[in-house]
Design a protein around this motif. Structure first.
Motif, short mmCIF file in Angstrom:
data_model
loop_
_atom_site.label_atom_id
_atom_site.label_comp_id
_atom_site.label_asym_id
_atom_site.label_seq_id
_atom_site.Cartn_x
_atom_site.Cartn_y
_atom_site.Cartn_z
N LEU A 94 0.43 -17.01 -9.98
CA LEU A 94 -0.96 -16.77 -9.49
C LEU A 94 -1.07 -16.31 -8.03
CD1 LEU A 94 -2.75 -19.74 -11.10
CD2 LEU A 94 -3.18 -17.05 -11.69
N LEU A 95 -0.23 -17.00 -7.19
CA LEU A 95 -0.50 -16.66 -5.58
C LEU A 95 0.21 -15.18 -5.40
CD1 LEU A 95 0.69 -19.99 -4.15
CD2 LEU A 95 -1.56 -18.90 -4.00
N ARG A 96 1.07 -15.10 -6.27
CA ARG A 96 1.94 -13.42 -6.17
C ARG A 96 1.02 -12.52 -6.61
NH1 ARG A 96 6.27 -14.77 -8.16
NH2 ARG A 96 5.75 -14.82 -10.43
N ASP A 97 0.17 -12.52 -7.96
CA ASP A 97 -0.67 -11.74 -8.16
C ASP A 97 -2.06 -11.68 -7.01
OD1 ASP A 97 0.63 -11.47 -10.54
OD2 ASP A 97 -0.65 -12.68 -11.63
N PHE A 98 -2.19 -12.77 -6.55
CA PHE A 98 -3.53 -12.59 -5.78
C PHE A 98 -3.25 -12.02 -4.35
CE2 PHE A 98 -5.46 -14.46 -1.88
CZ PHE A 98 -6.84 -14.37 -2.21
N SER A 99 -1.93 -12.24 -4.02
CA SER A 99 -1.45 -11.60 -2.62
C SER A 99 -1.37 -10.02 -2.72
CB SER A 99 -0.15 -12.07 -2.21
OG SER A 99 0.90 -11.99 -2.99
N SER A 100 -0.87 -9.84 -4.05
CA SER A 100 -0.77 -8.25 -4.27
C SER A 100 -2.06 -7.50 -4.48
CB SER A 100 0.20 -8.01 -5.63
OG SER A 100 -0.45 -8.32 -6.74
N LEU A 101 -2.93 -8.32 -5.14
CA LEU A 101 -4.29 -7.49 -5.34
C LEU A 101 -5.03 -7.59 -3.78
CD1 LEU A 101 -6.56 -6.90 -7.16
CD2 LEU A 101 -7.21 -9.06 -7.41
N GLN A 102 -4.68 -8.40 -3.10
CA GLN A 102 -5.34 -8.57 -1.78
C GLN A 102 -4.82 -7.39 -0.97
OE1 GLN A 102 -4.49 -12.04 0.42
NE2 GLN A 102 -5.95 -11.71 2.03
N SER A 103 -3.52 -7.23 -0.89
CA SER A 103 -2.89 -5.99 -0.10
C SER A 103 -3.41 -4.88 -0.65
CB SER A 103 -1.38 -6.35 -0.19
OG SER A 103 -0.78 -5.97 -1.51
N ARG A 104 -3.50 -4.56 -2.00
CA ARG A 104 -3.85 -3.36 -2.40
C ARG A 104 -5.72 -3.09 -2.24
NH1 ARG A 104 -3.85 -3.59 -8.48
NH2 ARG A 104 -2.54 -5.55 -8.21
N ARG A 105 -6.17 -4.30 -2.12
CA ARG A 105 -7.66 -3.87 -1.65
C ARG A 105 -7.78 -3.95 -0.32
NH1 ARG A 105 -12.57 -2.21 -2.66
NH2 ARG A 105 -14.19 -3.72 -2.02
N GLU A 106 -6.87 -4.29 0.53
CA GLU A 106 -7.08 -4.17 2.02
C GLU A 106 -6.67 -2.79 2.23
OE1 GLU A 106 -4.37 -6.76 3.65
OE2 GLU A 106 -5.94 -8.75 3.74
N GLU A 107 -5.61 -2.25 1.59
CA GLU A 107 -5.11 -0.75 1.67
C GLU A 107 -6.32 0.16 1.22
OE1 GLU A 107 -1.96 2.09 -0.32
OE2 GLU A 107 -1.43 0.06 0.28
N GLU A 108 -6.89 -0.28 0.28
CA GLU A 108 -8.00 0.64 -0.05
C GLU A 108 -9.23 0.64 0.85
OE1 GLU A 108 -11.36 -0.13 -3.75
OE2 GLU A 108 -9.34 -0.10 -4.32
N LEU A 109 -9.90 -0.44 1.28
CA LEU A 109 -10.57 -0.54 2.24
C LEU A 109 -10.17 0.20 3.74
CD1 LEU A 109 -11.95 -4.03 1.96
CD2 LEU A 109 -13.21 -2.02 1.33
N ASP A 110 -9.03 0.02 3.88
CA ASP A 110 -8.43 0.65 5.06
C ASP A 110 -8.80 2.20 5.09
OD1 ASP A 110 -7.80 -1.71 6.26
OD2 ASP A 110 -5.64 -1.51 5.90
N ASN A 111 -8.14 2.79 3.85
CA ASN A 111 -8.36 4.13 3.70
C ASN A 111 -9.81 4.73 3.56
OD1 ASN A 111 -5.57 4.52 3.63
ND2 ASN A 111 -5.52 4.29 1.11
N TYR A 112 -10.55 3.80 3.30
CA TYR A 112 -12.10 4.28 2.96
C TYR A 112 -12.74 4.13 4.35
CZ TYR A 112 -17.06 3.67 2.18
OH TYR A 112 -18.48 3.77 2.15
N PHE A 113 -12.37 3.22 5.08
CA PHE A 113 -12.93 3.30 6.42
C PHE A 113 -12.44 4.29 7.45
CE2 PHE A 113 -14.63 -0.84 5.29
CZ PHE A 113 -15.85 -0.67 5.34
N ALA A 114 -11.08 4.62 7.26
CA ALA A 114 -10.49 5.61 8.00
C ALA A 114 -10.87 6.95 7.51
CB ALA A 114 -8.95 5.53 7.70
N ASP A 115 -11.33 7.12 6.44
CA ASP A 115 -11.91 8.60 6.20
C ASP A 115 -13.36 8.68 6.59
OD1 ASP A 115 -9.43 9.21 5.22
OD2 ASP A 115 -10.06 8.74 3.05
N LYS A 116 -13.96 7.52 6.42
CA LYS A 116 -15.62 7.50 6.75
C LYS A 116 -15.73 7.80 8.19
CE LYS A 116 -19.58 4.77 5.85
NZ LYS A 116 -20.21 3.80 5.34
N PHE A 117 -14.76 7.26 9.17
CA PHE A 117 -15.08 7.31 10.55
C PHE A 117 -14.19 8.22 11.37
CE2 PHE A 117 -16.48 2.87 9.71
CZ PHE A 117 -17.72 3.13 9.97
N ARG A 118 -13.45 9.38 10.63
CA ARG A 118 -12.84 10.41 11.21
C ARG A 118 -13.86 11.43 11.51
NH1 ARG A 118 -7.23 11.16 7.98
NH2 ARG A 118 -6.54 9.10 8.66
#
Length: 78
Positions: A54-78
């Motif tokens: 469960l912890l491994r699944d949570f951390s992988s999901l968390q990192s994928r979501r962080e990457e998704e949000l980073d890409n979203y905000f990086a594209d939004k504020f360029r």
């Protein structure tokens, strides 16, 4: 808020109790080979293996979501 926290705690505790009871029932009533097929060969560490999974699944999901949000905000504020 305290109502939700209370019911969340009740649900968590009841889930843990039910999972423990089900594991004990399977361990007591099911033949060894069938039990090993269902639960795996290392039956003493099932809770820790489940928690690690469960912890491994949570951390992988968390990192994928962080990457998704980073890409979203990086594209939004360029």
């Amino acid at each position: 808020m305290f109502k939700r926290l209370f019911w969340f705690a009740i649900g968590t505790v009841s889930g843990i109790v039910l999972a423990t009871k089900a594991h004990s029932y399977v361990k007591a009533r099911v033949p060894k080979h069938t039990r090993e097929f269902i639960l795996g060969e290392d039956q003493d560490n099932i809770p820790s293996r489940t928690l690690q999974g469960l912890l491994r699944d949570f951390s992988s999901l968390q990192s994928r979501r962080e990457e998704e949000l980073d890409n979203y905000f990086a594209d939004k504020f360029r």
